[in-house]
Design an enzyme around this catalytic site. Structure first.
Site, PDB file in Angstrom:
ATOM      1  N   ARG A   1      -2.581  -2.065  -3.532  1.00 17.94           N
ATOM      2  CA  ARG A   1      -3.809  -1.297  -3.314  1.00 17.94           C
ATOM      3  C   ARG A   1      -3.795  -0.101  -4.258  1.00 17.94           C
ATOM      4  O   ARG A   1      -2.839   0.677  -4.259  1.00 17.94           O
ATOM      5  CB  ARG A   1      -3.867  -0.811  -1.874  1.00 17.94           C
ATOM      6  CG  ARG A   1      -5.092   0.022  -1.653  1.00 17.94           C
ATOM      7  CD  ARG A   1      -5.104   0.672  -0.297  1.00 17.94           C
ATOM      8  NE  ARG A   1      -6.340   1.405  -0.171  1.00 17.94           N
ATOM      9  CZ  ARG A   1      -6.473   2.492   0.581  1.00 17.94           C
ATOM     10  NH1 ARG A   1      -5.457   2.958   1.258  1.00 17.94           N
ATOM     11  NH2 ARG A   1      -7.620   3.100   0.642  1.00 17.94           N
TER      12      ARG A   1
ATOM     13  N   ASN B   1       0.881  -1.167   0.000  1.00 16.32           N
ATOM     14  CA  ASN B   1       0.000   0.000   0.000  1.00 16.32           C
ATOM     15  C   ASN B   1       0.918   1.217   0.000  1.00 16.32           C
ATOM     16  O   ASN B   1       1.507   1.568   1.025  1.00 16.32           O
ATOM     17  CB  ASN B   1      -0.881  -0.042   1.253  1.00 16.32           C
ATOM     18  CG  ASN B   1      -1.861   1.122   1.297  1.00 16.32           C
ATOM     19  OD1 ASN B   1      -1.818   2.023   0.449  1.00 16.32           O
ATOM     20  ND2 ASN B   1      -2.726   1.114   2.294  1.00 16.32           N
TER      21      ASN B   1
ATOM     22  N   ARG C   1     -12.371  15.476   7.519  1.00 12.33           N
ATOM     23  CA  ARG C   1     -13.169  15.883   6.343  1.00 12.33           C
ATOM     24  C   ARG C   1     -14.605  16.177   6.760  1.00 12.33           C
ATOM     25  O   ARG C   1     -15.157  15.500   7.627  1.00 12.33           O
ATOM     26  CB  ARG C   1     -13.186  14.770   5.288  1.00 12.33           C
ATOM     27  CG  ARG C   1     -11.840  14.533   4.665  1.00 12.33           C
ATOM     28  CD  ARG C   1     -11.896  13.409   3.636  1.00 12.33           C
ATOM     29  NE  ARG C   1     -10.676  12.628   3.713  1.00 12.33           N
ATOM     30  CZ  ARG C   1     -10.613  11.318   3.528  1.00 12.33           C
ATOM     31  NH1 ARG C   1     -11.687  10.623   3.227  1.00 12.33           N
ATOM     32  NH2 ARG C   1      -9.464  10.701   3.639  1.00 12.33           N
TER      33      ARG C   1
ATOM     34  N   GLU D   1      -8.154  -5.169   5.182  1.00 11.46           N
ATOM     35  CA  GLU D   1      -8.026  -4.854   3.757  1.00 11.46           C
ATOM     36  C   GLU D   1      -6.830  -5.573   3.142  1.00 11.46           C
ATOM     37  O   GLU D   1      -6.881  -6.018   1.994  1.00 11.46           O
ATOM     38  CB  GLU D   1      -7.920  -3.343   3.565  1.00 11.46           C
ATOM     39  CG  GLU D   1      -9.242  -2.651   3.890  1.00 11.46           C
ATOM     40  CD  GLU D   1      -9.146  -1.157   4.028  1.00 11.46           C
ATOM     41  OE1 GLU D   1      -9.334  -0.466   3.019  1.00 11.46           O
ATOM     42  OE2 GLU D   1      -8.879  -0.664   5.139  1.00 11.46           O
TER      43      GLU D   1
END
Ligand code: AMP
Length: 406
Positions: free
Chosen positions: A94, A7, A244, A387
């Protein structure tokens, strides 16, 4: 034979090594501060008798050197997990944005690389470092099969009515402006785990998956296919996140520019990095938010309320579009570890058949667990995400598909 999962971020490279046979994790680590002062490699190796954890401070000017250092650690005579790099037969990467092209895992060749490059405008922060990871891995592990697993792929089944924004249709047709969704690898993984846990095929289930990490998103999954998700063209839409904003009035940026004199860059930075929990109460760490809230901090209490209110709103929306739900699945850092968030998000939903059992909710374990009452029509589950494992599973499938032809 081993699978390496990579990743690659702008200044970091995370890796995990799996045994191809049984997908056991043999080693994992991260190189951080690539190209910056104070770069280091922190790694963990699982040996038969013991676990070794170490941090090496190194000069790591780029991703090439980062991966070479990872390889050195993997080959280390004393506690390495491979003897030769040819033992790594496949590498799973990824990749954040697959655009409209990639609906599933892709075996990487020159054409795939070109297409990922073409999608850079859709994910300017993520796809370039992901590509860099692919390029250095192809240079260093020349024999290994290279596989791309896309964050967006699981969401390709979302119907047009859910992914097209109500702006001129040419914006989609010409410029590909649409909802893509992210965290797909995690949503897919926890949906599959839920089906195993419930002993029912995924095709017979309606699920709401709630991924609450520093970034956060929800997905509505019907009969094994994603039918809607809260993140949009970018990962800014949807839930309140660590830094965010999630959903806002789309006119706010014009107000900020026109009335507050903020620049385009300042607004983008604000919405991505200074909003969410951090903007509301000064920290993006949910542990601190909960602690401050319990200690009477009004801003933290408000931040927690807003965060969970948004989740509840999406639970309602997704229950409606799914026409009923079999399970709500919480996952990722906050979803797996914060009983307060789960409790507030699921409170007063008895009329939808959603009833949380507060005693079960506060018990903690790293395993799949059920936290709804016996009477609850909808199961509420905590399902740890993984993941990297999902990428390894996808990579193993790709390797099995083609290994006969190699
Ligand atoms: P992730 O992006 O999945 O690693 O999740 C990161 C988030 O998980 C951070 O906001 C952490 O504060 C949050 N987190 C981790 N452990 C806990 C916990 N015990 N309680 C609340 N939040 C947690």
């Amino acid at each position: 034979m081993k699978i390496l999962v990579l990743n690659s971020g702008s200044s970091s490279l995370k890796y995990e090594v799996f045994d191809l046979e049984n997908l056991n994790v043999l080693a994992r680590g991260i190189v951080e501060k690539i190209g910056e002062e104070g770069s280091f490699l922190r790694y963990r190796v699982n040996l038969a008798q013991r676990v070794i954890e170490e941090t090496k401070n190194l000069v790591i000017p780029d991703h090439d050197i980062a991966l070479k250092n990872v390889l050195n650690v993997l080959l280390d005579g004393k506690h390495g997990v491979i003897r030769d790099k040819s033992e790594v037969v496949a590498i799973g990467h990824r990749v954040v944005h697959g655009g409209e092209t990639f609906h599933s895992t892709a075996i990487i060749d020159g054409k795939v690389i070109d297409t990922i490059r073409e999608n850079i405008n859709l994910a300017p922060l993520h796809n370039p470092p992901n590509l860099k990871g692919i390029e250095v891995a192809r240079r260093i592990f020349t024999e290994a099969l290279q596989v791309a697993v896309f964050d967006t792929a699981f969401h390709h089944s979302i119907p047009r009515k859910a992914f097209i924004y109500a702006i001129p249709l040419e914006m989609y047709q010409k410029h590909k402006i649409r909802r893509y969704g992210f965290h797909g690898t995690s949503h897919a993984y926890v949906a599959e785990k839920t089906s195993e846990y419930m002993g029912k095929p995924l095709e017979d289930l309606s699920l709401i998956t709630v991924h609450l990490g520093n970034g956060a998103s929800m997905a509505a999954v019907k009969n094994g296919k994603c039918v809607d998700t809260s993140m949009g063209m970018t990962p800014l839409e949807g839930l309140v996140m660590g830094t965010r904003s999630g959903d806002i009035d789309p006119a706010l940026p014009f107000y900020m520019a026109g009335q507050l004199g903020m620049s385009y860059d300042a607004i983008e930075n604000l919405l991505n990095r200074e909003c969410g929990l951090r903007g509301l109460c000064g920290t993006n760490d949910m542990r601190a938010v909960v602690k401050m809230s319990k200690g009477g901090n009004e801003k933290a209490k408000l931040a927690l309320d807003i965060y969970c209110y948004r989740i509840k709103k999406y639970i309602g929306a997704y229950t409606a579009i799914l026409g009923g739900v079999d399970a709500i699945v919480f996952t990722a850092g906050i979803g797996e570890n914060s009983p307060d968030v789960r409790s507030l998000s699921c409170s007063d939903l008895g009329y939808l058949g959603i009833e949380i059992d507060e005693e079960k909710n506060i018990s903690s374990s790293g395993e799949i667990r059920e936290i709804s009452t016996a009477a609850s029509r909808v199961k509420i589950l905590v399902v740890p995400t993984n993941e990297e494992l999902k990428i390894a599973i996808e990579t193993k499938k790709a390797y099995a598909r083609i290994s006969g032809n190699r």
